[in-house]
Design an enzyme around this catalytic site. Structure first.
Site: not given
Length: 354
Positions: A202, A120, A89
């Protein structure tokens, strides 16, 4: 208290008004600075501070900022060839991006090697790998609840930031929301940590006090009772063993060939009952030759349980499947399109890598 999850990147760039879209490393044993029971007094504050400083000095040069046209996130240098591990993402739909080192300097052009949205994870490659310092990846299977950890990345665009906390829990199964900022991945065996994780973290690193990467910070919890704001001290990371396995497959073979994850072989969506609450997973289509097809599951059926575990939502079904493995036989509870109920036995296949 109800806790929801949200992806912790990519941070939207200041100049865009649109939403964001969401040699190989060698695993070594994870060390610990905590003394065993009965081994004497814990380290002094000065010793702990020195340990933090040493880990940050060692690891931070391996953490990069990844910038796409719509946002930014973090990544970890994987090898001297220029491969970098991050979250799917973070790169979103981008195939080209800029990478900036924590040590400074001009941004470097990079390209997407492969993305694995179901987990992910993604691997990108810098065109000019000169001076890149690969991180050391530890064995996440040896983690213990209570271990001290540091989260390193670029939260809110503040490059080279570090937060600290502990391993709060192990073996969590968590699902991301499926929206433009997230592929809606279900992460098995996630590491729960109290180290602060914010947008931009992230794809960065969760690091133990021996300087080894033991996780990829990916999700932060939100509390609807706080208006959807962050739930302090609850974040989740993908285990390093999972990340290095997937990255290794992508680098060696150009794609994920073995996901190690079970699949029923259907496309579906959450359906709502007459009371307005989630009531199961409506089957939209069934993959030819899949376990679902062989078990007689048809489009229009509603899956309500797996092995007696209720599956009121697509996320619940995905989370249940992550606890199983390819080849397992499961009892699938159904409500047929005519309203009748049935239980069928299906043999699970493997979740495809692409």
């Amino acid at each position: 208290m109800t806790i929801l999850l949200t992806g912790c990147a990519a941070l939207q760039s200041a100049d865009t008004a649109g939403p964001t879209t969401p040699s190989e490393g060698t695993a070594t044993a994870t060390a610990t600075t905590s003394p065993p029971a009965g081994a004497g007094a814990p380290p002094s504050p000065q010793a702990l501070e020195s340990a933090y400083e040493q880990v940050i000095k060692e690891v931070l040069p391996s953490i990069v900022q990844i910038t796409t046209k719509v946002g930014l996130g973090s990544g970890i240098v994987y090898d001297t060839a220029g491969h970098i591990i991050t979250n799917a993402h973070v790169v979103g739909e981008a195939t080209q991006m800029q990478v900036t080192l924590a040590t400074g300097g001009a941004g470097r052009s990079a390209r997407l090697v492969r993305s694995f949205p179901a987990g992910d994870l993604a691997v990108i490659k810098v065109d000019d790998p000169k001076g890149l310092k690969p991180a050391r990846f530890g064995d996440s299977a040896r983690l213990r609840v209570g271990q001290l950890v540091l989260a390193m990345g670029n939260p809110l665009g503040l490059s080279g930031s570090v937060t600290d906390g502990i391993v709060s829990a192990l073996g969590r199964t968590v699902s991301e929301p499926q929206d433009p900022e997230s592929p809606g991945a279900t992460i098995a065996n996630a590491i729960q940590t109290s180290a602060a994780i914010n947008p931009g973290n992230s794809g960065g690193a969760l690091v133990d006090l021996s300087g080894q990467v033991i996780g990829i910070p990916t999700l932060a919890a939100t509390d609807p009772n706080l208006g959807g704001g962050a739930a302090p001290g609850i974040g989740f990371a993908i285990p390093s063993n999972t990340a290095t396995d997937i990255a290794g497959q992508i680098i060696r073979q150009g794609k994920v060939t073995n996901t190690h994850r079970a699949a029923l072989g259907i496309r579906g969506s959450t359906v709502v009952g007459q009371d307005g609450q989630p009531a199961g997973v409506g089957v939209i289509s069934v993959e030819p030759g899949s376990g679902a097809q062989k078990a007689g599951i048809r489009a229009g059926d509603v899956i309500v349980s797996i092995n007696g575990t209720q599956t009121p939502t697509m996320a619940a079904l995905s989370e249940t499947l992550t606890t199983l493995k390819p080849g397992d036989q499961v009892k699938v509870g159904l409500v047929r399109s005519d309203g009748g109920q049935a239980t069928v036995t299906a043999t699970l296949g493997e979740l495809p890598g692409d």
